[in-house]
Each structure stands twice: as structure tokens, then as C-alpha cells.
Design an enzyme around this catalytic site. Structure first.
Site, PDB file in Angstrom:
ATOM      1  N   GLY A 195      -4.910  -2.434   5.342  1.00 17.31           N
ATOM      2  CA  GLY A 195      -4.094  -3.569   4.872  1.00 17.31           C
ATOM      3  C   GLY A 195      -4.760  -4.907   5.130  1.00 17.31           C
ATOM      4  O   GLY A 195      -4.869  -5.755   4.235  1.00 17.31           O
ATOM      5  N   ARG A 196      -5.234  -5.120   6.355  1.00 16.54           N
ATOM      6  CA  ARG A 196      -5.797  -6.441   6.693  1.00 16.54           C
ATOM      7  C   ARG A 196      -7.210  -6.621   6.162  1.00 16.54           C
ATOM      8  O   ARG A 196      -7.825  -7.653   6.396  1.00 16.54           O
ATOM      9  CB  ARG A 196      -5.723  -6.663   8.204  1.00 16.54           C
ATOM     10  CG  ARG A 196      -6.390  -5.599   9.044  1.00 16.54           C
ATOM     11  CD  ARG A 196      -5.985  -5.719  10.512  1.00 16.54           C
ATOM     12  NE  ARG A 196      -6.485  -4.627  11.318  1.00 16.54           N
ATOM     13  CZ  ARG A 196      -5.887  -3.448  11.490  1.00 16.54           C
ATOM     14  NH1 ARG A 196      -4.751  -3.194  10.847  1.00 16.54           N
ATOM     15  NH2 ARG A 196      -6.401  -2.526  12.261  1.00 16.54           N
ATOM     16  N   GLU A 248      10.585  -4.592   4.580  1.00 15.81           N
ATOM     17  CA  GLU A 248      10.690  -5.988   4.139  1.00 15.81           C
ATOM     18  C   GLU A 248      10.377  -6.108   2.645  1.00 15.81           C
ATOM     19  O   GLU A 248      11.102  -6.758   1.882  1.00 15.81           O
ATOM     20  CB  GLU A 248       9.702  -6.871   4.924  1.00 15.81           C
ATOM     21  CG  GLU A 248      10.014  -7.020   6.403  1.00 15.81           C
ATOM     22  CD  GLU A 248       9.334  -5.971   7.271  1.00 15.81           C
ATOM     23  OE1 GLU A 248       9.073  -4.847   6.771  1.00 15.81           O
ATOM     24  OE2 GLU A 248       9.079  -6.274   8.451  1.00 15.81           O
ATOM     25  N   LYS A 254       0.833  -1.197   0.000  1.00 13.20           N
ATOM     26  CA  LYS A 254       0.000   0.000   0.000  1.00 13.20           C
ATOM     27  C   LYS A 254       0.874   1.255   0.000  1.00 13.20           C
ATOM     28  O   LYS A 254       0.680   2.170  -0.777  1.00 13.20           O
ATOM     29  CB  LYS A 254      -0.925  -0.037   1.219  1.00 13.20           C
ATOM     30  CG  LYS A 254      -1.883   1.113   1.316  1.00 13.20           C
ATOM     31  CD  LYS A 254      -2.877   0.879   2.456  1.00 13.20           C
ATOM     32  CE  LYS A 254      -3.704   2.133   2.710  1.00 13.20           C
ATOM     33  NZ  LYS A 254      -4.681   1.942   3.788  1.00 13.20           N
ATOM     34  N   LYS A 311       9.400  -0.713  14.385  1.00 14.13           N
ATOM     35  CA  LYS A 311       9.987  -0.368  13.076  1.00 14.13           C
ATOM     36  C   LYS A 311      11.010   0.751  13.234  1.00 14.13           C
ATOM     37  O   LYS A 311      12.089   0.721  12.639  1.00 14.13           O
ATOM     38  CB  LYS A 311       8.895   0.114  12.115  1.00 14.13           C
ATOM     39  CG  LYS A 311       7.910  -0.920  11.666  1.00 14.13           C
ATOM     40  CD  LYS A 311       6.989  -0.300  10.605  1.00 14.13           C
ATOM     41  CE  LYS A 311       5.679  -1.014  10.486  1.00 14.13           C
ATOM     42  NZ  LYS A 311       4.693  -0.330   9.670  1.00 14.13           N
ATOM     43  N   GLU A 341      -4.701  -7.549  15.204  1.00 15.15           N
ATOM     44  CA  GLU A 341      -4.219  -6.216  14.845  1.00 15.15           C
ATOM     45  C   GLU A 341      -5.379  -5.215  14.936  1.00 15.15           C
ATOM     46  O   GLU A 341      -5.173  -4.037  15.176  1.00 15.15           O
ATOM     47  CB  GLU A 341      -3.598  -6.207  13.441  1.00 15.15           C
ATOM     48  CG  GLU A 341      -2.654  -5.035  13.238  1.00 15.15           C
ATOM     49  CD  GLU A 341      -1.874  -5.092  11.931  1.00 15.15           C
ATOM     50  OE1 GLU A 341      -2.464  -5.406  10.890  1.00 15.15           O
ATOM     51  OE2 GLU A 341      -0.669  -4.795  11.942  1.00 15.15           O
ATOM     52  N   HIS A 399      -4.216 -34.487  17.344  1.00 11.87           N
ATOM     53  CA  HIS A 399      -3.114 -35.312  17.821  1.00 11.87           C
ATOM     54  C   HIS A 399      -2.035 -34.476  18.482  1.00 11.87           C
ATOM     55  O   HIS A 399      -0.908 -34.938  18.653  1.00 11.87           O
ATOM     56  CB  HIS A 399      -2.553 -36.132  16.657  1.00 11.87           C
ATOM     57  CG  HIS A 399      -3.579 -37.064  16.094  1.00 11.87           C
ATOM     58  ND1 HIS A 399      -3.693 -38.374  16.475  1.00 11.87           N
ATOM     59  CD2 HIS A 399      -4.607 -36.830  15.235  1.00 11.87           C
ATOM     60  CE1 HIS A 399      -4.725 -38.931  15.854  1.00 11.87           C
ATOM     61  NE2 HIS A 399      -5.298 -37.999  15.094  1.00 11.87           N
TER      62      HIS A 399
HETATM   63  C1  G6Q Z   1      -2.560  -4.120   8.062  1.00  9.27           C
HETATM   64  C2  G6Q Z   1      -1.338  -3.453   8.436  1.00  9.27           C
HETATM   65  C3  G6Q Z   1      -0.073  -4.096   7.939  1.00  9.27           C
HETATM   66  C4  G6Q Z   1       0.297  -3.772   6.504  1.00  9.27           C
HETATM   67  C5  G6Q Z   1       1.749  -4.162   6.262  1.00  9.27           C
HETATM   68  C6  G6Q Z   1       2.188  -3.931   4.849  1.00  9.27           C
HETATM   69  O1  G6Q Z   1      -3.668  -3.749   8.332  1.00  9.27           O
HETATM   70  O2  G6Q Z   1      -1.425  -2.120   8.125  1.00  9.27           O
HETATM   71  O3  G6Q Z   1      -0.071  -5.493   8.089  1.00  9.27           O
HETATM   72  O4  G6Q Z   1      -0.554  -4.424   5.620  1.00  9.27           O
HETATM   73  O5  G6Q Z   1       2.565  -3.461   7.155  1.00  9.27           O
HETATM   74  O6  G6Q Z   1       2.065  -2.592   4.511  1.00  9.27           O
HETATM   75  P1  G6Q Z   1       2.243  -2.121   3.024  1.00  9.27           P
HETATM   76  O7  G6Q Z   1       1.151  -2.733   2.215  1.00  9.27           O
HETATM   77  O8  G6Q Z   1       2.156  -0.625   3.046  1.00  9.27           O
HETATM   78  O9  G6Q Z   1       3.595  -2.612   2.558  1.00  9.27           O
END
Ligand code: G6Q
Length: 550
Positions: free
Chosen positions: A275-276, A220, A214, A512, A361, A392
Site C-alpha cells: 500500500g505505502r 473506512e 487494494k 481494526k 509503517e 516560527h
Molecule cells: C500500507 C498499508 C495501509 C493500506 C490501507 C488501505 O502499506 O497496508 O496503509 O494502504 O490500510 O488498504 P486498502 O488499499 O486495502 O484499502
């Protein structure tokens, strides 16, 4: 200092609904699920709900109809109906980020309309879906080719968190519908092992990377994207047109272009998609490449069907609302610290991991919308594994441990792989587990079965352990969409009752920042600057440097 928003309802325990539930919990606390069934033979039919293709049995709960009525009264007192309306109409209910929360618009049907800040967001959503579909058809039809003219046979999604878990969960869930002559991989971790293992057997000439982010600034993802580009260049030669092997999914066109991806190869989405909550936006491009545009639209239709159920069903028959409220019940009055999700379907192997982000989250918060402290326990720890494997291992704790762990069992009536009698065996296990958790086995029953006295205490199964059973017909994209939307709305319900903002995630920021400060100290050629770092962390950093020969 607290700041007021239109949705503040203050501390939840201060209202009459919570107090009524507390009194009720004292009254029914001693009741058993066995006893509730014995006293009411119509319980199952009255506590079963059909919602968007999900058949949900809520009767194995430590709850009576009065419990549900009181929980619904709590949801009303906390303003849930208003908040649902506010969310779906685009109000800025994510108050700390001043954003709308419009994932429901991502699956609104073509022709619907929702104007927010002067833009018809549904029209934009469908324009984006059309672009994604056209691209997916080109790749799947071998029209989009790599720099050497070879068709694409491997798709690697690079993303993390919300830009990874949805794509990987849904691909794994629906891979029986995917192009089996193509491979799909998902790279998230900054640990170099992730990208190394994902690419080691791939041919760069046939590989397409989707950089999903996003913000397009996530450490990462950007690290992995740069490594992917180097891998392509070293495999294809320095003059290769690597642009043919990269597309981006992002809201940040400037950064996408700065990375070297043509904006024409960028699929956008909007700041109002968290994001989620984004797997049904362009973040789902890898899934669309796997199962095709028609399958993806079927997924969206499943999401939409559950959205409609949420919006148009009274709270007392509203599945996500009741499931969310039962979670509040166990968390608030029974001390349940965790909630387990047990899909009896191997294809849903990543569904618990997906739900961990969605739930924790969103509602792992201790501050209310107005900045005041929450006065009850918020999100449970969510976890789970597919059945029957869990039986199990950790099921021992579910049956005889000291913790109360409410469970969700999920299964499909029709097998995808109809092999021998595997499916009937699978389903006999899921039904057995839910029954045994609820009913247990008493000492008298064990004695009657001839169990010796010295083993009785060990073999008694206390039972009275609550569960929801969700049965769906078949694992289709539509069914998966309904399931995911169901849990999105469970999260909404719980967040509204607890009074938290389910749509921000400030708690992930500090780590971070700290990693950003430590990285130069780990890499410095000369004396590292570890000022402002605690003694333990500094010592570990120095030891690491020494082991790396720095
Ligand atoms: C989700 C969070 C988080 C996000 C990641 C990746 O709700 O905001 O998990 O999706 O940190 O972020 P980017 O899509 O900006 O790389």
C-alpha cells in the site's frame, strides 16, 4: 520460536561492524560540525552526491569519511547489496506475507522485462498504464460523461493509508500542472466530516469517484464509497446510472463487482505492490487525471532514475544508502528519537505526512525477520512541515532544545510561482537554517556582538545539529518521483540494517478487530455486549451511548 529466512543476519550488535561503529562513536562523539569543517576544507565537495537530479549535501553531519566507511561496512555485513538484488528481481523478501516486493517494476521502462512466477510483470505494468492513460484521456477530453451527459469536472479519490497519502501528496505537489478547470478531492477518514466537506459544493452530475482500495474491504473506504453512492443517487435521482460516476482501483475484482462497479471500470494492480509503495501504480489514477498521462510517465521516469542510482552505484556513493545509514548512526549512537523533514516548498505540504507512513509503517518494528527481538532502536519518529512556517513555531526546539533531531532540508532552485523576490527570500531562509543548526552561536561570539552577560546563556545556540540538504532544479513530476524513490530506498536500507521486515504491518490489525467488536456494542438497541472489554473502555462506551440517547 524463530524461523530462518535466507536474509536473516541475526542481531545487529553481534557483528564486528556495529562494534567498530560503537568504538568510533566514542572517539568522534566530542567532535563538532564546526571542527570537522575547520579541519577539512574539501569536506563539502567530497560529501556531496548527485543522484537522479538530486544534489545532496551530506557535509553538515556529525560524521567523517571514516564514519561513512564504517557505516557502509555495516550495510555490507547486513547483506544490503544482496537484498537490493533480491527485491528488484522479485524474490519473496516480504517473508511474513510470502510476497515479492516489486514497486521498482512499476516504473521499469516499456520494453524491459522481469519474469516472476511465469509472468512478465513489466509487460503487465505497461498494459495497466495504457488502460489508465486511455481512461484519463477520455475523462480529460470530455468523452467520458456522467449519467446526464455532462462532462466530469470533479474527481474524488476515496481511499485511506497507502491508497490515499500518495495520491493526495502527489496531487498537492503537482497541482500547478493539473487541469485547473477540474477539482480534485481526497476522502480518507471514516469521520463523516471528510466526505461531507469534500462533496458539499460539488455537482453530482459532474463528479467521478475513484474508489481506491487494494483489498476493497477496508472499513473506512467502503463506508465512504457507500455514502458517495447515496449522495449521487439523492442528487441525480434513483434511476440515474451511477456506474458512470464510479471507477475502482483494486486487486479484488470480486469485491469490486459486488459493490456494483463494472470490472471494465476497474484498474488493477498486484499483490506485490505494498500500500505505502503504491502511488506509482493504478493507485495514482487521480494524479494521472490531474496532470495527464505524459506527466505521470515523467513521474515514473524520476522514480526509475533513482532506482537505477540505487542499483548501479557503489554503496559509498549511493545517496539513499548513505542517508539511510546516517539515520541508523544517529538512532543507534546518538539517541536521536525523531527525524524531521523540512521541505521549503509549499507544494510539498503533505510530503512529511506521506513519509510518516512510508518510514514508520515500514520500520516501526521490534522483531527481526527470523522472529527474534531487535537489539537496537529501529525507526525514528518522522515528522515535518514546510518552511518557512516551521521556523516560527517548532524550530526553537531544533535549535536550543535538549533533543538531537537530524533534519532533511529540501528545496528547488527554480520557483514554480516566480513572484517578486519571494523565492530568493525562501532560499535564504533554508540555507540560513541549515547553517545555524550546524554552527550555532558561541558565548564569545555573542559577547563580541554586545549581548549583555545576563542573556548570554539564553542566546547561546549550541549548534552541532546535523542536517542533509537536498536541492533539485524544479518541482517537476520527474523530480517528485526521484524524491519519493529516494526515501523508499532509505527505508529499505534502514530495514535491512536493523533486520526487520519493512514490508508488512501487523501492528495495525488488532485495533481494526477491536473496532469491529465495539461497533455493535455502540449501536445495539438493547443491552450492549461489552464482555471482554476493559472497565475503562466499557465505561466510555456506555457514556457515549447515553450521550447519543441510546
Ligand atoms: C500500507 C498499508 C495501509 C493500506 C490501507 C488501505 O502499506 O497496508 O496503509 O494502504 O490500510 O488498504 P486498502 O488499499 O486495502 O484499502
Amino acid at each position: 520460536m524463530t524461523t530462518s529466512t535466507p536474509w536473516d543476519r541475526g542481531p545487529v550488535t553481534a557483528g564486528p561492524a556495529w562494534q567498530a561503529l560503537a568504538a568510533h562513536a566514542r572517539e568522534v562523539g566530542g567532535e563538532t560540525i564546526r571542527g570537522l569543517f575547520a579541519a577539512d576544507h574539501g569536506r563539502t565537495s567530497r560529501m556531496t552526491i548527485e543522484a537522479a537530479g538530486v544534489h545532496a549535501d551530506l557535509s553538515k553531519h556529525r560524521a567523517t569519511e571514516r564514519t561513512l566507511r564504517l557505516l557502509v561496512a555495516l550495510a555490507e555485513e547486513r547483506g544490503l547489496p544482496d537484498r537490493i538484488d533480491a527485491m528488484v528481481s522479485g524474490a519473496r523478501i516480504n517473508t511474513t506475507e510470502n510476497r515479492s516486493v516489486l514497486h521498482t517494476a512499476l516504473r521499469a521502462p516499456r520494453g524491459a522485462s522481469l519474469v516472476v512466477d511465469g509472468e512478465d510483470v513489466v509487460e503487465e505494468v505497461h498494459a495497466s498504464l495504457d488502460r489508465m492513460s486511455a481512461f484519463a484521456e477520455r475523462v480529460r477530453g470530455d468523452e467520458w460523461r456522467g449519467s446526464t451527459g455532462r462532462p466530469i469536472r470533479a474527481v474524488v479519490n476515496i481511499g485511506i493509508g497507502g491508497s490515499d497519502l500518495g495520491p493526495v501528496m502527489s496531487y498537492r505537489a503537482l497541482r500547478h500542472l493539473s487541469r485547473r478547470d477540474m477539482v480534485f478531492r481526497f476522502v480518507s477518514n471514516v469521520d463523516g466530516t471528510d466526505i461531507a466537506e469534500a462533496t458539499f459544493d460539488l455537482d453530482p452530475a459532474e463528479t467521478l469517484f475513484i474508489v481506491s482500495s487494494k483489498t476493497f474491504t477496508t472499513q473506512e473506504t467502503m463506508t465512504n464509497a457507500h455514502t458517495a453512492r447515496s449522495w449521487l443517487r439523492s442528487g441525480l435521482g434513483p434511476d440515474a446510472d451511477v456506474a458512470k460516476h464510479f471507477v475502482a482501483v483494486s486487486t479484488n475484482a470480486v469485491e469490486v463487482e459486488a459493490f456494483g462497479i463494472d470490472p471494465a471500470a476497474m484498474f488493477g494492480f498486484w499483490e506485490w505492490v505494498g500500500g505505502r509503495y503504491s502511488m506509482d501504480s493504478a493507485i495514482g489514477l487521480s494524479l494521472m487525471l490531474a496532470i495527464g498521462p505524459a506527466g505521470f510517465r515523467d513521474l515514473l521516469a524520476g522514480f526509475h532514475a533513482m532506482d537505477e542510482h540505487l542499483r548501479r552505484t557503489d554503496l559509498d556513493a549511493n545517496l539513499p544508502v548513505l542517508m539511510g545509514l546516517l539515520g541508523v548512526w544517529y538512532r543507534g549512537f546518538f539517541g536521536a528519537q525523531t527525524h524531521v523533514v523540512l521541505p521549503y516548498d509549499q507544494y510539498l505540504e503533505r510530503f512529511p505526512a506521506y513519509l510518516q507512513q512510508l518510514t514508520m509503517e515500514s520500520n516501526g518494528k521490534s522483531v527481526r525477520l527470523d522472529g527474534g527481538p531487535v537489539d537496537v532502536d529501529t525507526s525514528a519518529v518522522w515528522w515535518g512541515e514546510p518552511g518557512t512556517n516551521g521556523q516560527h513555531s517548532f524550530f526553537q526546539l531544533l535549535h536550543q532544545g535538549t533533543a538531537l533531531v537530524p533534519a532533511d532540508f529540501i528545496f528547488f532552485a527554480q520557483p514554480v510561482n516566480d513572484v517578486g523576490d519571494h523565492h530568493d527570500k525562501l532560499i535564504s531562509n533554508v540555507l540560513a537554517q541549515a547553517h545555524v543548526l550546524a554552527y550555532g552561536r558561541t558565548a564569545d561570539e555573542l559577547r563580541a556582538e554586545g549581548v549583555p552577560e545576563h542573556l548570554l546563556a539564553h542566546k547561546v545556540m549550541p549548534g552541532n545539529r546535523p542536517s542533509t540538504t537536498l536541492m533539485l532544479d524544479r518541482l517537476t513530476p520527474h523530480a517528485l518521483g526521484s524524491l519519493v524513490a529516494l526515501y523508499e530506498h532509505v527505508v529499505l536500507t534502514q530495514g535491512v540494517v536493523w533486520g526487520v521486515n519493512s514490508f508488512d504491518q501487523w501492528g495495525v490489525e488488532l485495533g481494526k478487530v477491536m473496532a469491529g467488536r465495539l461497533l455493535p456494542a455502540l449501536q445495539a438497541d438493547d443491552v450492549p455486549d461489552l464482555s471482554g472489554v476493559d472497565a475503562s473502555t466499557a465505561s466510555l462506551a456506555l457514556r457515549y451511548r447515553a450521550l447519543r440517547g441510546r
